[in-house]
Scaffold this active site. Sequence first.
Site, PDB file in Angstrom:
ATOM      1  CE  LYS A   1      -2.036 -48.411  -6.611  1.00 28.32           C
ATOM      2  NZ  LYS A   1      -1.161 -47.680  -7.549  1.00 28.32           N
TER       3      LYS A   1
ATOM      4  NE  ARG B   1      -0.825 -41.530  -3.672  1.00 27.26           N
ATOM      5  CZ  ARG B   1      -2.034 -42.083  -3.663  1.00 27.26           C
ATOM      6  NH1 ARG B   1      -2.154 -43.410  -3.677  1.00 27.26           N
ATOM      7  NH2 ARG B   1      -3.125 -41.339  -3.650  1.00 27.26           N
TER       8      ARG B   1
END
Length: 282
Positions: free
Chosen positions: A219, A261
């Site tokens: 991210k 994740r």
Amino acid sequence: MSTLSGLPEWDRCAVMGVVNVTPDSFSDGGRWFDTTAAVKRGLDLVADGADLIDVGGESTRPGASRVDEEEELRRVVPVVRGLAAEGVTVSVDTMRASVADRAVAAGAALVNDVSGGLADPAMVPAVASAGVPFVVMHWRGFSQDMNSRAVYGDVVAEVVAELAERMDAVVAGGIDPERIVIDPGLGFAKDARHDLALVAHIRDLRALGRPLLVAASRKRFLGHVLALDARDGAPPRARERDAATAAVSAIAAHEGAWAVRVHEVRATADAVRIAHAVEAAR
């Protein structure tokens, strides 16, 4: 570790591998768009150490447009069916009740809704009826405008409060509280400072009393941190953030997260196992 009905019991932080059946994911869009390639990718992630596989057919990157229902079903259901047939524990990443229903019928054991049931009013009743675990993520709106919603006085306190409110709502809607997983929604209506604060305060999130899923993989906040020391000041591309992802995975595992994740599994699988071994040595 916390256990959830219908899922295997892991003695450490679990690793959720990501299979994006999309042409436009920020991280790996288009690489696994074909059903056969997507199923093979999921099996490769399991071979690398993933405990479960999260299959999604709609990109939720900032600014992404939604796909229509039939297209999402076409992308997701055959991949879920193919992986479940191979004995893989499968999660479906969707904001649509119809997709969740069909995916569970095809073998999905977990529904991961980034909207926490807010995007589709039929989602909570559908999950309650299916009786599968449900990931409630902190969410403030769709991808098109979520960056404008990244306004907080105290991000940790507000995310905890909003998650608690959402948990109460889904329980009122019929979902068994013992089947709820929470996710702080790193990168969703949050900037790098907000994401780092949430990672630093995982214990505050765990105080909500439910298994915690941490989804930091590749991210923007990782790129922001790494750019500070880059010679040109530019963040590394998404696929060059896997070592940073593994670092967050180790932190999350150490702080008691239920699962992390990730797009690339091997380094994170090693990280969570080392974190578990160190904790056991205490």
